[in-house]
Design a protein around this motif. Structure first.
Motif, PDB file in Angstrom:
ATOM      1  N   TRP A  78       0.675  -1.418   0.572  1.00  0.00           N
ATOM      2  CA  TRP A  78      -0.024   0.071   0.196  1.00  0.00           C
ATOM      3  C   TRP A  78       0.739   1.396  -0.182  1.00  0.00           C
ATOM      4  O   TRP A  78       0.209   2.329  -0.454  1.00  0.00           O
ATOM      5  CB  TRP A  78      -0.520  -0.102   1.206  1.00  0.00           C
ATOM      6  CG  TRP A  78      -1.648  -1.330   1.132  1.00  0.00           C
ATOM      7  CD1 TRP A  78      -2.123  -1.895   1.891  1.00  0.00           C
ATOM      8  CD2 TRP A  78      -2.820  -1.608  -0.150  1.00  0.00           C
ATOM      9  NE1 TRP A  78      -3.237  -2.837   1.634  1.00  0.00           N
ATOM     10  CE2 TRP A  78      -3.300  -2.844   0.152  1.00  0.00           C
ATOM     11  CE3 TRP A  78      -3.285  -1.244  -0.766  1.00  0.00           C
ATOM     12  CZ2 TRP A  78      -4.455  -3.586  -0.292  1.00  0.00           C
ATOM     13  CZ3 TRP A  78      -4.594  -1.668  -1.785  1.00  0.00           C
ATOM     14  CH2 TRP A  78      -4.637  -2.971  -1.815  1.00  0.00           C
ATOM     15  N   ALA A  82       0.888   4.311  -3.509  1.00  0.00           N
ATOM     16  CA  ALA A  82      -0.375   5.169  -2.759  1.00  0.00           C
ATOM     17  C   ALA A  82      -0.495   6.741  -3.581  1.00  0.00           C
ATOM     18  O   ALA A  82      -1.444   7.175  -3.804  1.00  0.00           O
ATOM     19  CB  ALA A  82       0.556   5.638  -1.416  1.00  0.00           C
ATOM     20  N   TYR A  83       1.016   6.583  -4.521  1.00  0.00           N
ATOM     21  CA  TYR A  83       0.521   7.343  -5.189  1.00  0.00           C
ATOM     22  C   TYR A  83      -0.182   7.374  -6.334  1.00  0.00           C
ATOM     23  O   TYR A  83      -1.496   8.535  -6.814  1.00  0.00           O
ATOM     24  CB  TYR A  83       1.409   8.400  -5.559  1.00  0.00           C
ATOM     25  CG  TYR A  83       2.634   9.161  -4.513  1.00  0.00           C
ATOM     26  CD1 TYR A  83       1.874   9.861  -3.296  1.00  0.00           C
ATOM     27  CD2 TYR A  83       3.936   8.711  -4.230  1.00  0.00           C
ATOM     28  CE1 TYR A  83       2.525  10.661  -3.035  1.00  0.00           C
ATOM     29  CE2 TYR A  83       5.056   9.371  -3.645  1.00  0.00           C
ATOM     30  CZ  TYR A  83       3.910  10.804  -2.819  1.00  0.00           C
ATOM     31  OH  TYR A  83       4.387  11.028  -2.171  1.00  0.00           O
ATOM     32  N   TYR A  86      -4.095   8.086  -5.522  1.00  0.00           N
ATOM     33  CA  TYR A  86      -4.840   8.957  -5.464  1.00  0.00           C
ATOM     34  C   TYR A  86      -5.108   9.675  -6.690  1.00  0.00           C
ATOM     35  O   TYR A  86      -5.825   9.657  -7.256  1.00  0.00           O
ATOM     36  CB  TYR A  86      -3.576  10.309  -4.769  1.00  0.00           C
ATOM     37  CG  TYR A  86      -3.602  11.471  -4.680  1.00  0.00           C
ATOM     38  CD1 TYR A  86      -4.827  11.540  -3.263  1.00  0.00           C
ATOM     39  CD2 TYR A  86      -3.501  12.307  -5.652  1.00  0.00           C
ATOM     40  CE1 TYR A  86      -5.035  12.729  -3.841  1.00  0.00           C
ATOM     41  CE2 TYR A  86      -3.775  13.600  -5.834  1.00  0.00           C
ATOM     42  CZ  TYR A  86      -4.329  14.157  -4.748  1.00  0.00           C
ATOM     43  OH  TYR A  86      -4.706  15.081  -4.801  1.00  0.00           O
ATOM     44  N   LEU A 129      -4.356   7.929   1.640  1.00  0.00           N
ATOM     45  CA  LEU A 129      -3.467   7.429   1.668  1.00  0.00           C
ATOM     46  C   LEU A 129      -1.680   7.777   1.144  1.00  0.00           C
ATOM     47  O   LEU A 129      -0.529   7.341   1.493  1.00  0.00           O
ATOM     48  CB  LEU A 129      -3.495   6.011   0.742  1.00  0.00           C
ATOM     49  CG  LEU A 129      -2.979   4.632   0.192  1.00  0.00           C
ATOM     50  CD1 LEU A 129      -2.498   4.115   1.828  1.00  0.00           C
ATOM     51  CD2 LEU A 129      -3.611   4.516  -0.758  1.00  0.00           C
ATOM     52  N   ALA A 130      -1.951   9.241  -0.030  1.00  0.00           N
ATOM     53  CA  ALA A 130      -1.335   9.496  -0.915  1.00  0.00           C
ATOM     54  C   ALA A 130      -0.818  10.789   0.348  1.00  0.00           C
ATOM     55  O   ALA A 130       0.549  10.650   0.367  1.00  0.00           O
ATOM     56  CB  ALA A 130      -1.369  10.484  -1.667  1.00  0.00           C
ATOM     57  N   ARG A 133       2.042   8.362   2.758  1.00  0.00           N
ATOM     58  CA  ARG A 133       3.194   8.135   1.468  1.00  0.00           C
ATOM     59  C   ARG A 133       4.451   9.277   2.087  1.00  0.00           C
ATOM     60  O   ARG A 133       5.052   9.505   1.891  1.00  0.00           O
ATOM     61  CB  ARG A 133       2.351   7.907   0.787  1.00  0.00           C
ATOM     62  CG  ARG A 133       3.860   7.940  -0.074  1.00  0.00           C
ATOM     63  CD  ARG A 133       4.734   6.650  -0.355  1.00  0.00           C
ATOM     64  NE  ARG A 133       5.585   6.942  -0.747  1.00  0.00           N
ATOM     65  CZ  ARG A 133       6.818   7.611  -0.939  1.00  0.00           C
ATOM     66  NH1 ARG A 133       6.392   8.333  -0.500  1.00  0.00           N
ATOM     67  NH2 ARG A 133       7.836   7.144  -1.916  1.00  0.00           N
ATOM     68  N   LEU A 316      -1.927   6.828   7.976  1.00  0.00           N
ATOM     69  CA  LEU A 316      -2.685   6.344   7.805  1.00  0.00           C
ATOM     70  C   LEU A 316      -3.897   6.265   8.813  1.00  0.00           C
ATOM     71  O   LEU A 316      -5.115   6.510   8.539  1.00  0.00           O
ATOM     72  CB  LEU A 316      -2.267   4.863   7.214  1.00  0.00           C
ATOM     73  CG  LEU A 316      -3.649   3.850   6.168  1.00  0.00           C
ATOM     74  CD1 LEU A 316      -3.909   5.402   4.842  1.00  0.00           C
ATOM     75  CD2 LEU A 316      -2.532   2.831   5.595  1.00  0.00           C
TER      76      LEU A 316
END
Length: 385
Positions: A78, A82-83, A86, A129-130, A133, A316
């Motif tokens: 994950w 992430a990116y 997104y 998420l992003a 990260r 997260l």
């Protein structure tokens, strides 16, 4: 041949091990909340499983499988996607004004393979998420610098602007709030937070004066500030909801005995105002039990976040926890007349597939953090370093 068999056996054993490490209390709490949703939707449908109760239960079952699938996937995976997650979700947001479906005066949905998808709901999880990260790969001393702020502010501002223009004020607020909380948890300076609040208030005033905030959205805000005005217009929904909750008293009127529900006085019973049904039929005790379940999910998620050794996992899980509790606070607040009506559903209880899927996917990420809580996820190259 023997090597292949041993490798397959090793993968199965690893899969079984990860399944055995799922956080059972979190699974049970989420299931009980969804069960409350099935009960309420069965009552809304006058004692019928269709059109709401059975689909809601089936959707939750599917969403639970999604959560488990995400949870048993290693946290490092994950981190690596992430990116892409997104930007993929952002692309779907860009498609909404081009090919999106319009319902009730708003263009928020995409039709994909016979299903309606609301990209803004998926963005709530993709954004957290992003951002997690990004800050995972950033030194603490860089968090409050101009260069350290430009990218995350753009990551937050771009989807918030697109969602606001749909128009969807409630989801835009939640997106902005979720992103801001991750920034706070990452260690942004309180001086910058104060400036951000001032800028936000100024932006809201400018939005009203320029007409960016729609007339009906402004009516909802002014109706909240003046609850006695326009009882048959802007204040009709919250007034009926407060009547339902108040008439339930301490013990409630009994399951499927609520007059506001059964006589259809309460609008949007199966979505935004479903909490009023539970308050009328099960009273204060029932409402407190449901809120207690939500509180249990929140504190369990916080405990998982605090147990994580990786910065990515902590941010997260905390971001998902705040997003979840924001749903609950805003929805129950608007139903009880403590917040403006902004169209925010009650998670896992209100009828709606995308919201449920996105929240359960979020808890899948929390579950992955729990299983890999003892791993300090390796840094990778990218925006955050």
């Amino acid at each position: 041949m023997t090597i292949v068999i041993e490798a397959a056996s090793g993968k199965r054993n690893k899969l079984r091990q990860r399944l055995s490490e799922l956080n059972v209390p979190l699974v049970l709490l989420l299931t009980m909340i969804a069960g409350a949703g099935v009960l309420a939707l069965y009552s809304v449908s006058d004692g019928n499983w269709n059109p709401y109760a059975m689909p809601h239960g089936l959707r939750f079952s599917l969403a639970m499988l999604v959560m488990v699938g995400i949870g048993i996937t290693p946290l490092k995976f994950w981190l690596s996607v992430a990116y892409p997650a997104y930007f993929g979700t952002f692309f779907l947001l860009l498609l909404v004004p081009v090919i999106g479906d319009t319902n009730m005066g708003a263009q928020r949905w995409l039709s994909l393979g016979g299903f309606q998808l609301q990209p803004s709901e998926l963005m709530k999880i993709a954004l957290v998420l992003a951002l997690a990260r990004y800050y995972h790969g950033l030194e603490f001393k860089q968090v409050s610098t101009i260069t350290g702020l430009i990218i995350p502010l753009a990551m937050i501002g771009a989807p918030v602007g697109l969602v606001f223009l749909q128009p969807d004020l409630g989801t835009a607020i939640l997106l902005g709030l979720s992103g801001a909380v991750v920034l706070l948890l990452a260690g942004i300076s309180w001086r910058l937070v104060t400036l951000g609040v001032i800028a936000g208030v100024g932006g809201a005033i400018g939005g009203v004066q320029s007409g960016l905030i729609k007339a009906y959205q402004w009516e909802r805000i002014t109706a909240f500030l003046n609850p006695d005005a326009d009882p048959l217009g802007a204040n009709y929904h919250p007034n009926q909801a407060k009547t339902a909750i108040g008439s339930g008293g301490i013990d409630g009127k009994g399951y499927m005995q609520g007059t506001q529900t059964q006589l259809d006085f309460l609008p949007e019973m199966h979505t935004d105002f479903i909490f009023a049904i539970l308050g009328e039929e099960f009273g204060l005790y029932g409402a407190l039990v449901l809120l207690g379940l939500y509180l249990g999910v929140f504190f369990t998620t916080l405990q998982i976040a605090m147990s994580a050794k990786s910065h990515f996992g902590r941010l997260l899980s905390l971001g998902i926890a705040v997003t979840f509790v924001s749903y609950v606070l805003i929805n129950t607040g608007m139903v009880m007349g403590l917040a403006p009506v902004v169209g925010v559903p009650l998670p896992l209880v209100s009828y709606g597939g995308t919201v449920m899927l996105s929240m359960m996917a979020g808890f899948g990420l929390v579950m992955s953090t729990w299983i890999d809580r003892n791993q300090d996820t390796l840094r990778t190259t990218g925006f955050g370093g």
